[in-house]
Scaffold this active site. Structure first.
Site, PDB file in Angstrom:
ATOM      1  N   ASP A  20       0.938  -1.009   0.316  1.00  0.00           N
ATOM      2  CA  ASP A  20      -0.097  -0.075   0.075  1.00  0.00           C
ATOM      3  C   ASP A  20       0.922   1.086   0.159  1.00  0.00           C
ATOM      4  O   ASP A  20       1.272   1.189   1.107  1.00  0.00           O
ATOM      5  CB  ASP A  20      -0.994  -0.233   1.251  1.00  0.00           C
ATOM      6  CG  ASP A  20      -2.154   1.093   1.031  1.00  0.00           C
ATOM      7  OD1 ASP A  20      -1.526   1.232   0.709  1.00  0.00           O
ATOM      8  OD2 ASP A  20      -2.379   0.747   2.033  1.00  0.00           O
ATOM      9  N   ASP A  71      -2.453   2.542  -6.066  1.00  0.00           N
ATOM     10  CA  ASP A  71      -1.698   2.527  -5.348  1.00  0.00           C
ATOM     11  C   ASP A  71      -1.456   1.727  -4.200  1.00  0.00           C
ATOM     12  O   ASP A  71      -1.092   1.378  -3.097  1.00  0.00           O
ATOM     13  CB  ASP A  71      -1.353   3.830  -4.481  1.00  0.00           C
ATOM     14  CG  ASP A  71      -2.939   3.689  -3.579  1.00  0.00           C
ATOM     15  OD1 ASP A  71      -4.221   3.300  -4.513  1.00  0.00           O
ATOM     16  OD2 ASP A  71      -3.506   4.732  -2.221  1.00  0.00           O
ATOM     17  N   GLU A  72      -2.175   0.335  -4.334  1.00  0.00           N
ATOM     18  CA  GLU A  72      -2.292  -0.506  -3.402  1.00  0.00           C
ATOM     19  C   GLU A  72      -2.346  -2.235  -4.074  1.00  0.00           C
ATOM     20  O   GLU A  72      -2.873  -2.332  -5.291  1.00  0.00           O
ATOM     21  CB  GLU A  72      -3.657  -0.656  -3.041  1.00  0.00           C
ATOM     22  CG  GLU A  72      -4.974  -0.381  -2.573  1.00  0.00           C
ATOM     23  CD  GLU A  72      -4.930  -0.326  -1.021  1.00  0.00           C
ATOM     24  OE1 GLU A  72      -5.546  -1.635  -0.345  1.00  0.00           O
ATOM     25  OE2 GLU A  72      -6.737   0.568  -1.294  1.00  0.00           O
TER      26      GLU A  72
END
Lengths: 365, 372
Positions: free
Chosen positions: A13, A107-108
């Site tokens: 993350d 983003d993860e």
């Protein structure tokens, strides 16, 4: 005597991803409270830098609210192309380790490193390496959670955030879940949290105390999910994002063709290419679509759905032939393509039945 | 070439050697015994290429020669004879003729030179150990060794010789046994990993034997010599895991219990355990040990209570009942002690009594994590 091979899942993350990218690109923003998005009248904040989070600014908060909490907040316009660029770089780092990468957003992502390209048995060390590489290649900080399933990995990545990681090894899973506040459970939002609290469920241990029937009755379908995850059972596999929906090949011709006979010749080549790609992806499809682009650039598609899955050239060619001769061409043709959709790779693959984890531990050689 | 030998004497020796012969050999010559005659001394050998074992027999003869005789055929024949002298005559027509009191039997033989010659050990070290002690050391450890082709070192027994003691270790990463004899020493330190097959053979030959066994060894081979027998075998190549590091040092929770009672309870309760995990649960509080198992798939459940001597915190720990049964079964003491620290750390099982002077047994068993 293992019942289920224990998986090694990493949840990576990025820390305040959008905001960090902006701060990286604009040095004058560094160290300042910034919010990405939310500047327009009805806008909401997409991301807040850690400096802004100190004031209570959160993503999905209205811009007006954010400004109230933090008057010196700097609003920055979102620049998704730039984020995508970074995301791509980061994903390429993941692919150095495994192809089993499931992006949740820019983003993860989840990584299954049970078997990985480096042959490194330690998921903890892999996570560390990945985070270091992300820092090195992009200048951004990432956090990671490492455990035996996606659920626990996701929860764990939050624990040492920002710029940290947390491993929950198989033998600690049960204890970890028992001590976890239910609001930390992935899938438990504000409303469910309140509801759980009302039922006297505050921790994983409380949750475990409830029967499957009880949870199903009060929480519907999610009840079974909660019942299982708190026992460390979450068999959802890491699905690489590219679960194909269709597979195609096409050719643009150097000169426009007007004879169906010539077209058929070209289509045979294209079908061969399709067959090759189908074999490579190990899928078959039911729906065959013929794509025709005329010399005036208008596009036409004709499709037919077979009663069975196919991946063989001869069947594809036969179907395409029917489609081609279905009606006369309007113009000469500059491009032909064949695509197969309705592939047999989605939701049809059975997930392993849920087995409770009883882990035979090994001596640490 | 001709010799006379007692039928039962020959059979007894051949049955021992026959243990090394594989049932399906890729090399047909290995289906034979090698008979190497030198006057009154007959050396018989069998081999699977990894291990070669040979015995010297006293026979009546004055000739010399070397032939390979089909093992299966010969053993089957010998088994049927009551004790009597047998005459072996090697004929020119490639057959060996055996004459007994009952009649004559002809077997085809192969040239003795075709039989693989055992490895000569260059520059070996040597240690002497009593046969019975070696057999016990093997019996105590070999059951704990693994079968994982990916970790070949763990498929054998680790021999660790020093000037103070001899140590034998086996593990499959789930359980581990360390057997030490401080009453036997080696002239210098040495470590090697012995494969299971020759050890099983040695175990059965040497059980109860008071004869000394001389063990010679170098980097790649070991040779065991006793009475009229010699066994040469290839060692398992590789580094044995650092087993000392995994033996927990701090184990505040100590359970002492009568071995047989414990074993019987575990056996009974485990019948009700899950058929794949064989998991049983030990719950210890005060002086009570509660052993339970459950197979949720079939709604089978069992629980027993035993009194025990316990010092430590109340705890719950899960084990694979098969491991516990094997280990408890392998011990001979009246009472055993089980030392534990945490439900996810190894338990240490040791006998409380019945050990020889200088003898030490330590067994480790890794738990199964309990899921609830």
């Amino acid at each position: 005597m293992e019942t289920v091979p224990i998986r090694k899942i990493i949840h990576v993350d990025m820390d305040a991803f959008y905001a960090s990218v902006e701060q990286l690109d604009n040095p004058e923003l560094r160290g300042k409270a910034i919010a990405v998005g939310g500047s327009s009248k009805r806008g909401v904040v997409s991301a807040a830098s850690y400096e802004a989070r100190k004031f209570g600014v959160r993503s999905a908060m209205s811009g007006a609210m954010a400004r109230r909490l933090c008057p010196e907040l700097i609003f920055v316009k979102t620049n998704f192309d730039r984020y995508r660029e970074f995301s791509e770089k980061i994903r390429n780092i993941f692919f150095e380790y495994t192809d089993l990468v499931e992006p949740l957003s820019l983003d993860e992502a989840y990584l299954d490193v049970t078997e990985n390209k480096k042959g490194n048995p330690s998921a903890t060390l892999i996570a560390e390496e990945i985070r270091n590489k992300i820092k090195e290649k992009t200048g951004l900080n990432a956090s990671a959670g490492i455990s035996i399933n996606k659920f626990i990995a996701k929860v764990a990545s939050d624990i040492n955030k920002p710029n940290g990681q947390k491993t929950v090894p198989p033998e600690d899973v049960i204890e970890f879940l028992e001590n976890l506040d239910v609001k930390k459970f992935y899938g438990v939002g504000k409303v469910t949290k309140e509801k759980m609290y009302r039922h006297g469920i505050y921790t994983g241990k409380d949750l475990k105390g409830k029967s499957l029937e009880y949870l199903s009755e009060h929480f519907g379908k999610s009840g079974a999910y909660y019942y299982h995850v708190v026992r460390g059972i979450h068999n959802s596999t890491v699905k690489p994002s590219r679960t194909r929906k269709s597979l195609a090949a096409e050719r643009t011709f150097s000169e426009n063709i007007s004879s169906e006979l010539f077209m058929m010749e070209r289509l045979e080549d294209i079908a061969e290419e399709v067959e090759r790609r189908l074999a490579k992806s190990k899928v078959a499809g039911k729906t065959i679509t013929l794509k025709i682009k005329y010399s005036d650039f208008t596009l036409q598609t004709r499709s037919k759905t077979l009663p069975f899955y196919t991946a063989t050239k001869s069947l594809i060619v036969n179907t395409v032939k029917d489609l081609l001769y279905q009606e006369p061409m309007k113009e000469s043709v500059r491009l032909l393509g064949i695509s197969l959709s309705n592939l047999n790779n989605e939701s049809k693959k059975k997930i392993k039945p849920s087995v409770p984890i009883e882990v035979q531990l090994k001596l640490d050689f | 070439m001709k010799f006379i030998v007692s039928s039962s004497y020959l059979l007894k020796q051949l049955q021992v050697l026959g243990g090394i012969i594989n049932s399906n050999n890729t090399l047909p010559i290995l289906d034979n015994f090698l008979f190497d005659l030198d006057g009154n001394s007959l050396t018989v050998s069998a081999s699977d290429l990894e291990t070669t074992i040979s015995s010297k027999l006293d026979v009546e003869s004055s000739e010399k020669g070397k032939v390979c005789i089909p093992a299966r055929l010969l053993l089957d024949t010998l088994k049927t004879f009551p004790e009597q002298p047998l005459t072996f005559t090697i004929e020119d027509n490639n057959t060996v003729e055996i004459s007994s009191n009952h009649g004559k039997y002809a077997l085809a033989y192969a040239d003795g030179e075709e039989f693989p010659t055992p490895v000569e050990l260059n520059d070996p070290s040597a240690t002497i150990i009593q046969g019975d002690i070696l057999a016990t050391a093997i019996a105590k450890t070999i059951f704990a060794s693994g079968n994982d082709d990916l970790r070949p070192v763990m498929s054998g027994v680790f021999f660790q010789f020093s000037t103070e003691s001899l140590t034998f270790v086996a593990t499959d990463a789930h359980k581990l046994v360390k057997y030490t004899r401080a009453d036997v020493q080696a002239s210098q330190t040495a470590e090697f990993i012995m494969p299971k097959k020759p050890l099983n053979l040695l175990k059965s030959i040497l059980a109860g034997s008071e004869e000394d066994v001389t063990i010679e060894y170098n980097e790649s081979n070991a040779k065991f010599m006793f009475e009229n027998t010699e066994m040469v075998c290839r060692l398992i190549d590789g580094k044995y895991p650092n087993y000392e590091a995994v033996i927990p040092k701090e184990n505040p929770n100590k359970l002492s219990i009568e071995r047989n009672q414990f074993l019987n309870s575990v056996r009974r309760v485990s019948i009700f355990s899950n058929k794949t995990t064989h998991q049983i649960r030990l719950k210890i509080a005060g002086a009570e040990l509660n052993i339970s198992a459950e197979d949720i798939d079939y709604s089978n459940k069992a629980e027993e209570r035993l009194t025990c001597d316990y010092q430590g915190d109340d705890m719950q720990i899960g084990f694979n009942s098969r491991f516990l049964t094997e280990m408890l079964n392998n011990l001979t003491s009246d009472e055993v002690s089980l030392e534990m620290s945490l439900p996810n750390r190894a338990g240490i099982l040791t006998p409380v009594d019945g050990l020889d002077e200088g003898e030490q047994v330590t067994m480790l068993v890794m738990p199964v994590m309990l899921n609830s």
